[in-house]
Motif scaffolding. Structure first.
Motif, mmCIF file in Angstrom:
data_model
loop_
_atom_site.group_PDB
_atom_site.id
_atom_site.type_symbol
_atom_site.label_atom_id
_atom_site.label_comp_id
_atom_site.label_asym_id
_atom_site.label_seq_id
_atom_site.Cartn_x
_atom_site.Cartn_y
_atom_site.Cartn_z
ATOM 1 N N ALA A 682 0.835 -1.207 0.000
ATOM 2 C CA ALA A 682 0.000 0.000 0.000
ATOM 3 C C ALA A 682 0.866 1.252 0.000
ATOM 4 C CB ALA A 682 -0.928 -0.018 1.216
ATOM 5 N N ARG A 683 1.943 1.239 0.795
ATOM 6 C CA ARG A 683 2.832 2.404 0.819
ATOM 7 C C ARG A 683 3.555 2.563 -0.511
ATOM 8 N NH1 ARG A 683 7.035 3.309 5.738
ATOM 9 N NH2 ARG A 683 8.436 1.988 4.509
ATOM 10 N N LEU A 684 3.898 1.440 -1.147
ATOM 11 C CA LEU A 684 4.501 1.498 -2.475
ATOM 12 C C LEU A 684 3.555 2.182 -3.459
ATOM 13 C CD1 LEU A 684 6.290 -1.488 -4.202
ATOM 14 C CD2 LEU A 684 4.601 -0.163 -5.439
ATOM 15 N N VAL A 685 2.263 1.849 -3.369
ATOM 16 C CA VAL A 685 1.262 2.489 -4.243
ATOM 17 C C VAL A 685 1.253 3.996 -4.027
ATOM 18 C CG1 VAL A 685 -1.211 2.735 -4.689
ATOM 19 C CG2 VAL A 685 -0.213 0.454 -4.434
ATOM 20 N N ALA A 686 1.183 4.400 -2.762
ATOM 21 C CA ALA A 686 1.107 5.825 -2.461
ATOM 22 C C ALA A 686 2.396 6.549 -2.860
ATOM 23 C CB ALA A 686 0.822 6.020 -0.974
ATOM 24 N N ASP A 687 3.542 5.939 -2.588
ATOM 25 C CA ASP A 687 4.815 6.566 -2.954
ATOM 26 C C ASP A 687 4.940 6.694 -4.474
ATOM 27 O OD1 ASP A 687 5.471 6.711 -0.290
ATOM 28 O OD2 ASP A 687 6.849 4.991 -0.315
ATOM 29 N N ASN A 710 -8.487 -7.454 -3.202
ATOM 30 C CA ASN A 710 -8.003 -7.651 -1.842
ATOM 31 C C ASN A 710 -8.383 -6.417 -1.026
ATOM 32 O OD1 ASN A 710 -6.257 -7.546 0.456
ATOM 33 N ND2 ASN A 710 -4.748 -8.842 -0.574
ATOM 34 N N VAL A 711 -9.410 -6.529 -0.177
ATOM 35 C CA VAL A 711 -9.901 -5.348 0.525
ATOM 36 C C VAL A 711 -8.958 -4.914 1.648
ATOM 37 C CG1 VAL A 711 -12.314 -5.759 -0.071
ATOM 38 C CG2 VAL A 711 -11.396 -6.721 2.045
ATOM 39 N N PHE A 712 -8.134 -5.815 2.172
ATOM 40 C CA PHE A 712 -7.111 -5.420 3.149
ATOM 41 C C PHE A 712 -6.152 -4.428 2.497
ATOM 42 C CE2 PHE A 712 -3.487 -5.588 5.865
ATOM 43 C CZ PHE A 712 -3.896 -6.043 7.113
ATOM 44 N N LEU A 713 -5.649 -4.777 1.326
ATOM 45 C CA LEU A 713 -4.756 -3.883 0.592
ATOM 46 C C LEU A 713 -5.497 -2.637 0.123
ATOM 47 C CD1 LEU A 713 -2.088 -3.209 -0.898
ATOM 48 C CD2 LEU A 713 -2.960 -4.573 -2.821
ATOM 49 N N LEU A 714 -6.696 -2.827 -0.404
ATOM 50 C CA LEU A 714 -7.446 -1.710 -0.973
ATOM 51 C C LEU A 714 -7.723 -0.643 0.077
ATOM 52 C CD1 LEU A 714 -8.812 -0.772 -3.622
ATOM 53 C CD2 LEU A 714 -10.907 -1.860 -2.809
ATOM 54 N N GLU A 715 -8.112 -1.061 1.272
ATOM 55 C CA GLU A 715 -8.394 -0.103 2.351
ATOM 56 C C GLU A 715 -7.154 0.705 2.700
ATOM 57 O OE1 GLU A 715 -9.705 2.294 5.048
ATOM 58 O OE2 GLU A 715 -11.130 0.942 4.051
ATOM 59 N N ARG A 716 -6.032 0.034 2.853
ATOM 60 C CA ARG A 716 -4.820 0.735 3.257
ATOM 61 C C ARG A 716 -4.264 1.611 2.144
ATOM 62 N NH1 ARG A 716 -6.258 -2.930 6.285
ATOM 63 N NH2 ARG A 716 -5.538 -3.233 8.431
ATOM 64 N N ALA A 717 -4.307 1.150 0.917
ATOM 65 C CA ALA A 717 -3.824 1.967 -0.201
ATOM 66 C C ALA A 717 -4.707 3.201 -0.392
ATOM 67 C CB ALA A 717 -3.788 1.132 -1.478
ATOM 68 N N THR A 718 -6.023 3.007 -0.336
ATOM 69 C CA THR A 718 -6.941 4.129 -0.514
ATOM 70 C C THR A 718 -6.759 5.154 0.601
ATOM 71 O OG1 THR A 718 -8.550 2.666 -1.584
ATOM 72 C CG2 THR A 718 -9.372 4.761 -0.744
ATOM 73 N N THR A 719 -6.625 4.689 1.830
ATOM 74 C CA THR A 719 -6.443 5.600 2.962
ATOM 75 C C THR A 719 -5.167 6.421 2.823
ATOM 76 O OG1 THR A 719 -7.678 4.143 4.450
ATOM 77 C CG2 THR A 719 -6.169 5.719 5.468
ATOM 78 N N LEU A 720 -4.061 5.766 2.463
ATOM 79 C CA LEU A 720 -2.801 6.490 2.293
ATOM 80 C C LEU A 720 -2.897 7.524 1.172
ATOM 81 C CD1 LEU A 720 -0.072 3.706 2.675
ATOM 82 C CD2 LEU A 720 -0.508 5.618 4.221
ATOM 83 N N LEU A 721 -3.513 7.147 0.068
ATOM 84 C CA LEU A 721 -3.651 8.078 -1.055
ATOM 85 C C LEU A 721 -4.495 9.287 -0.652
ATOM 86 C CD1 LEU A 721 -4.169 5.470 -3.912
ATOM 87 C CD2 LEU A 721 -2.253 7.075 -3.738
#
Length: 763
Positions: A682-687, A710-721
């Motif tokens: 998720a942090r890789l996505v945001a970075d 994958n909603v675990f990943l989706l939640e964290r990636a969306t939140t970081l973005l």
């Protein structure tokens, strides 16, 4: 005649098979208007005559207060000369010209019909085919447009006097309900044994006895056959797995109502709405620790796929079988779902102990839809029964009719013209002749049904996809090649009514890249017409090619061959006989195509963390890694973004793998490691998106590809973005996986081609 006006009114949308003509008849009669209403190949055509203000009130009601199942896209009216007629009538349907009317999806049994179903005084008491204008089969029984009984598989059932009276009575709920029937004139159930001989007695009682004793029952539903067993009997579920050759993939479970669903899973408000709504999909829900289902229903899974009855047959069966039942597609291994009676008896004869079947033909096979709940809204995983063929809007008009041929796995196709896109039902994986035939027949059926013949055919760039070969074999059409991950992002754009440009993050298993490598971890700058690659996951070898998809440990070996040694690791010891050869294959690049796939990175980490070395269904390793991830863990593994001379960047998957190994070598438990890995991705996505924003100024991100199921990943990636100020576009109408590819292809082709264009290749 003085002061009276007459108007011709056309209503476009999903207005056939949803009780629209009876609604119009009642509305016009209440307002004292004269005229007529009828179906034609485009929709509903109305003529009304009366005072101008009353006609205006009538038109407003059509626009803003249609029947519950109707979806009105447009209402147009024009003045025509009054004729002075009296009364209001429903005229016979016309079909001159090509069919363009929109057909309703199949709809779950309504509350009014259920009340009749359970009423001993009602003439349809306990009747397995009860329906009305508000519910029942639609798309699966339609052969042609306009939607009338003669154009459905109900044509062979002549209405009895009582049903005909309801059909012609404007006060009846079944006024012009095309599938109307009763025990005297409609389809009937029968129970067929293993010898293909009909079993005497009440078919439902006999079917219940089969399930009660642990047998496997084939049930003919709305869109095809299902296989059912009692979900609480381990021996029965295990027997079904063995006969169906389905080793690990979870089975769906049907329960009688939401109360029963709560005994198995945690059911939030949005999940309850989806479970009980008219579409009735399978909803993936968090499993209760004390859920009363056999271990083999969903081995090791923290979720269960739950659905409620959506046809009278299911309601009647669940009334006789109080326990939850497994209800899974009627097929073997990767075959399409069986829907023709003779084919079902032949293909499932060695699987089912008995068949609960009936004599109403199914014209189009349609699997159950599957959804997840993400942030209190729907995230589609498979869009089929209950949703198809409702059209989706296009942002850029398809001036010439377009066919999007889809991908290889989770295949759908898409037919588009104007601002409407018809994404097909789930066809399956295009890996055998039967599925390919279903695709070809489906395209022909959609073209007839909606009066759209493709002039532009959009396809994936992978030369070995059967969908690509089909496209290249079409004559007299313009071809548009669409790169796989661009199609993913275009699908997300279309899903959100956006044209771009956006930062597109497309993470999936595999897709053919223009450079000849296998992509799957992409940061794109994209709009509907084109894209450029802004960054990607660092490519690694895929030793053995397709074998690495089936054996995730090979991807672990590939990552470990490029970095830390594997001595002493469980994955190496479990695969010692082949490890050195596979690692050498990766190191030398022999029979090891390069891939930037995030899906394959998940495979490698899952093999290390969960011990999943071999998979029996697509995405299994990643699913199991998500399942064990500790929800409360906030730590995240780091991953470097390495700049390249051309202005793009490469993200290091090896950094994540090394961090996983370091934690595994310490005291961290597997759920914590799995969560830190997800958080790292998720942090890789945001970075990565931050790096692209620095270069382009873009502030909107579209997330697509199967990894984002994958909603675990989706939640964290969306939140970081969102914390970094991005607007995030997600899927809510078509799946982020390859089932959405066909919509993306159609949207790209519409953006690239005009009335005279000959098509273009992907950049």
């Amino acid at each position: 005649m003085r002061g009276r006006v007459r108007a011709e009114i056309r209503v476009d949308g999903v207005v056939q098979g949803v009780g629209f003509r009876p609604f119009v008849h009642r509305l016009a009669t209440r307002l004292g208007l004269c005229g007529l209403v009828g179906n034609d190949e485009r929709g509903v055509l109305i003529e009304v005559e009366g005072l101008p203000l009353t006609v205006a009130e009538f038109v407003e009601a059509l626009r803003h207060r249609p029947p519950p199942l109707a979806i009105v896209h447009r209402v147009t009216a024009r003045r025509i000369p009054p004729v002075g007629e009296t009364g209001f009538r429903i005229s016979p349907s016309t079909g001159a010209g090509r069919g363009r009317a929109l057909i309703s999806p199949d709809v779950a049994t309504c509350a009014d019909c259920l009340r009749e179903l359970w009423d001993p005084a009602d003439r349809r008491y306990g009747y397995a085919f009860i329906n009305c204008t508000a519910c029942g089969p639609r798309f699966t029984i339609v052969r042609a447009s306009p939607y009338d009984r003669a154009a459905t598989t109900m044509a062979a059932f002549e209405m009895c006097v009582a049903c005909a009276a309801e059909y012609h009575d404007p006060a009846s709920r079944r006024f012009h309900a095309q599938p109307v029937c009763c025990p005297d004139c409609g389809p009937r159930l029968r129970l067929v044994g293993g010898s293909q001989r009909e079993i005497s007695g009440n078919p439902l009682e006999g079917a219940a006895r089969v399930l009660a004793r642990g047998g496997v029952l084939a049930v003919k539903g709305v869109g095809g056959y299902h296989l059912a067993v009692r979900a609480d009997l381990e021996a029965a579920v295990a027997a079904l797995r063995g006969r169906k050759h389905r080793e690990d993939r979870p089975f769906a479970v049907m329960v009688a109502d939401v109360t029963a669903a709560r005994l198995l899973c945690r059911v939030g408000a949005e999940a309850e709405r989806l479970l009980g709504g008219r579409r009735r999909p399978i909803v993936l829900l968090p499993r209760r620790p004390d859920a009363g289902v056999a271990p083999s229903v969903a081995p090791g899974a923290r979720t269960l796929g739950i659905m409620l009855p959506y046809s009278p047959v299911h309601h009647l069966l669940l009334r006789r079988v109080p326990q939850p039942i497994v209800l899974t597609s009627g097929n073997v291994s990767d075959e399409p779902i069986a829907y023709r009676d003779e084919d079902a008896l032949a293909r499932l004869g060695h699987v089912a102990d008995a068949f609960l079947t009936h004599d109403r033909p199914i014209h189009t096979r349609t699997d159950d839809s599957v959804v997840r709940v993400f942030r209190r809204r729907e995230l589609p995983i498979r869009r089929s029964r209950g949703y198809v063929p409702q059209p989706l809007p296009l942002v850029r008009e398809a001036l010439r009719p377009v066919l999007g041929c889809g991908a290889e796995l989770k295949h759908t196709f898409c037919l588009a013209h104007g601002l409407r896109a018809f994404v097909s039902h789930h066809v399956g994986d295009l890996e055998n002749h039967e599925t390919l035939r279903s695709f070809v027949e489906g395209v022909a059926h959609f073209q007839r049904l909606f009066g759209v013949r493709a002039e532009v055919v959009a396809h994936d760039l992978h030369p070995e996809y059967l969908s690509t070969k089909y496209a290249l074999g079409r004559e007299g059409v313009s071809l548009v090649g669409v790169q796989h991950h661009h199609a993913h992002i275009a699908s997300c754009l279309a899903d959100n009514g956006a044209a771009g440009p956006v930062i597109g993050v497309a993470f999936d298993g595999l897709g053919y890249g223009p450079d000849g490598t296998l992509w799957g971890g992409e940061f794109l700058v994209a709009d509907l017409a084109g894209f450029e690659r802004a960054g990607h996951l660092a490519p690694v070898p895929m030793p053995g090619g397709a074998a690495a998809v089936r054996q995730p440990w090979r991807m672990a070996a590939s990552y470990l061959a490029a970095g830390p040694h594997a001595r002493g690791l469980g994955v190496r010891e479990r695969n010692a006989a082949q490890w050195d050869a596979v690692a050498a294959m990766a190191a030398r690049g022999v029979n090891a195509p390069l891939t930037s796939s995030v899906g394959r990175l998940f495979d490698a980490v899952s093999s290390l963390v969960t011990g999943r070395d071999r998979v029996t269904y697509e995405g299994q390793a990643a699913v199991e890694l998500e399942q064990i991830a500790a929800a409360g863990e906030r730590g995240a593994y780091p991953s470097r973004l390495l700049d390249r001379p051309d202005g793009t960047f490469v993200a290091s998957g090896l950094d994540l793998v090394e961090a996983v190994l370091e934690d595994l070598g310490g005291s961290a438990e597997a759920p914590v490691v799995a969560a830190r890995f997800h958080n790292g991705v998720a942090r890789l996505v945001a970075d990565g998106c931050g790096r692209v924003r620095e270069r382009t100024g873009l502030g909107t991100v579209a997330l697509s590809g199967g990894v984002f199921q994958n909603v675990f990943l989706l939640e964290r990636a969306t939140t970081l973005l969102e914390e970094r100020g991005f607007t995030v576009l997600l899927h809510s109408h078509v799946p982020p996986n390859d089932a959405g590819i066909s919509l993306g292809q159609a949207a790209v082709a519409a953006a690239r081609t005009g009335p005279g264009d000959r098509g273009t290749a992907a950049p």
